[in-house]
Design a protein around this motif. Structure first.
Motif, mmCIF file in Angstrom:
data_model
loop_
_atom_site.group_PDB
_atom_site.id
_atom_site.type_symbol
_atom_site.label_atom_id
_atom_site.label_comp_id
_atom_site.label_asym_id
_atom_site.label_seq_id
_atom_site.Cartn_x
_atom_site.Cartn_y
_atom_site.Cartn_z
ATOM 1 N N ASP A 1 0.816 -1.220 0.000
ATOM 2 C CA ASP A 1 0.000 0.000 0.000
ATOM 3 C C ASP A 1 0.848 1.267 0.000
ATOM 4 O O ASP A 1 0.525 2.251 -0.678
ATOM 5 N N ASP A 2 1.933 1.269 0.747
ATOM 6 C CA ASP A 2 2.745 2.471 0.878
ATOM 7 C C ASP A 2 3.567 2.773 -0.374
ATOM 8 O O ASP A 2 4.116 3.872 -0.499
ATOM 9 N N MET A 3 3.671 1.812 -1.276
ATOM 10 C CA MET A 3 4.390 2.032 -2.527
ATOM 11 C C MET A 3 3.446 2.146 -3.717
ATOM 12 O O MET A 3 3.888 2.262 -4.864
ATOM 13 N N ALA A 4 2.133 2.143 -3.445
ATOM 14 C CA ALA A 4 1.143 2.082 -4.526
ATOM 15 C C ALA A 4 1.211 3.293 -5.449
ATOM 16 O O ALA A 4 1.066 3.158 -6.673
ATOM 17 N N GLU A 5 1.405 4.481 -4.892
ATOM 18 C CA GLU A 5 1.448 5.687 -5.725
ATOM 19 C C GLU A 5 2.574 5.593 -6.743
ATOM 20 O O GLU A 5 2.375 5.849 -7.943
ATOM 21 N N GLU A 6 3.763 5.226 -6.297
ATOM 22 C CA GLU A 6 4.889 5.098 -7.223
ATOM 23 C C GLU A 6 4.633 3.994 -8.250
ATOM 24 O O GLU A 6 4.919 4.153 -9.445
ATOM 25 N N TYR A 7 4.109 2.896 -7.795
ATOM 26 C CA TYR A 7 3.815 1.758 -8.672
ATOM 27 C C TYR A 7 2.884 2.174 -9.817
ATOM 28 O O TYR A 7 3.168 1.918 -11.006
ATOM 29 N N HIS A 8 1.796 2.832 -9.474
ATOM 30 C CA HIS A 8 0.819 3.206 -10.497
ATOM 31 C C HIS A 8 1.366 4.287 -11.428
ATOM 32 O O HIS A 8 1.130 4.249 -12.638
#
Length: 289
Positions: free
Chosen positions: A20-27
């Protein structure tokens, strides 16, 4: 167009889903259309379970890790295990340690950072420190305990006995994350704009600047980091790293931190989409060193 590959940590419950905490970068990385993504079972692997990685047929020659901090020995283990799977991380273990451990990078940035004494066994000689610094702060080889109940600095009034008692708090906060010995750094007086300091994080890759961003929630009207200072440190002993800079009360600038790019977070409010575009082009307009 050849895509690059990024390795992100998967979630605790299901490594095939982004943490969840890396979701922004992932997307945002996926939105650029420039990257393939691998996920792995970070939490369970760190706990000693076998490495698991999502399947990906089109893996680039060099893979960029974007995830949580690992101790140097953990990073080496991950690097070696990935190699056996045919996945080759951009940053090798020596390069990771060069920038992740402050005592390693200090000799190369000494003229532009706070003076430091290093105690590899963790036994700080307070009388010796007070001969060098009027005020000083404490961190291990990677991080301080900024924003906690541990003192932000000590001065000439501190005794060895009191200091040793305070260090018990430091060790409690760092816990299992404690890395290396103790760095004692000269305390710097940072310039404040209301309640905010003026700090910038610079990501570097392949001898180039990837991004420069405000890193302390300061307003956009604060003084900018001098470009000449940022350019000065484009070629360190790593293909991918960060350096943090801060403005001092007298208007000068100092390096306050350095780190491996794989485990350094983006700045607050930094445009992740633009970052990943720049990351890709940094390593594709020039040959990866």
């Amino acid at each position: 167009m050849n895509k690059m590959t990024i390795l992100f940590p998967g979630s605790y419950m299901n490594y095939r889903v982004i943490d969840d905490d890396m979701a922004e970068e992932y997307h945002r990385a996926l939105e650029t259309g420039l990257f393939n993504i691998l996920l792995f079972n970070y939490d369970h692997w760190v706990a000693g379970e076998p490495l698991k990685i999502t399947k990906q047929e089109d893996i680039s020659e060099k893979v960029i890790y974007r995830g949580w901090m690992l101790k140097p020995e953990q990073y080496k283990q991950l690097y070696d295990e990935l190699n056996t799977c045919g996945i080759h991380l951009l940053t090798d273990p020596d390069a990771y340690s060069n920038m992740h451990l402050f005592p390693n990078v200090y000799p190369y940035i000494e003229e532009d950072t706070a003076k430091m004494l290093y105690f590899p066994d963790g036994k700080v000689d307070v009388d010796l420190v007070k001969k060098h610094f009027k005020r000083f702060m404490i961190k291990d080889s990677v991080k301080s305990t900024k924003g906690t109940a541990f003192p932000s600095y000590f001065d000439q009034s501190i005794t060895q006995e009191t200091f040793d008692e305070k260090m018990k708090i430091f060790y409690q906060y760092r816990g299992d994350l404690l890395t290396g010995g103790i760095c004692v750094k000269e305390y710097l007086h940072l310039k404040h704009y209301d309640n905010d300091t003026n700090e910038f994080r610079v990501f570097y890759g392949n001898g180039c600047i990837i991004s420069i961003s405000r890193n302390s929630n300061q307003p956009a009207t604060t003084h900018k980091l001098p470009q000449s200072l940022a350019e000065k440190y484009r070629k360190m002993h790593s293909p991918y790293y960060t350096i943090d800079y801060a403005e001092l009360e007298d208007g000068s600038w100092k390096i306050i931190e350095a780190g491996d790019g794989s485990v350094s977070g983006l700045s607050p409010h930094q445009d992740a989409y633009a970052y990943y575009q720049s990351l890709y082009h940094t390593f594709n307009q020039n040959n990866i060193s």
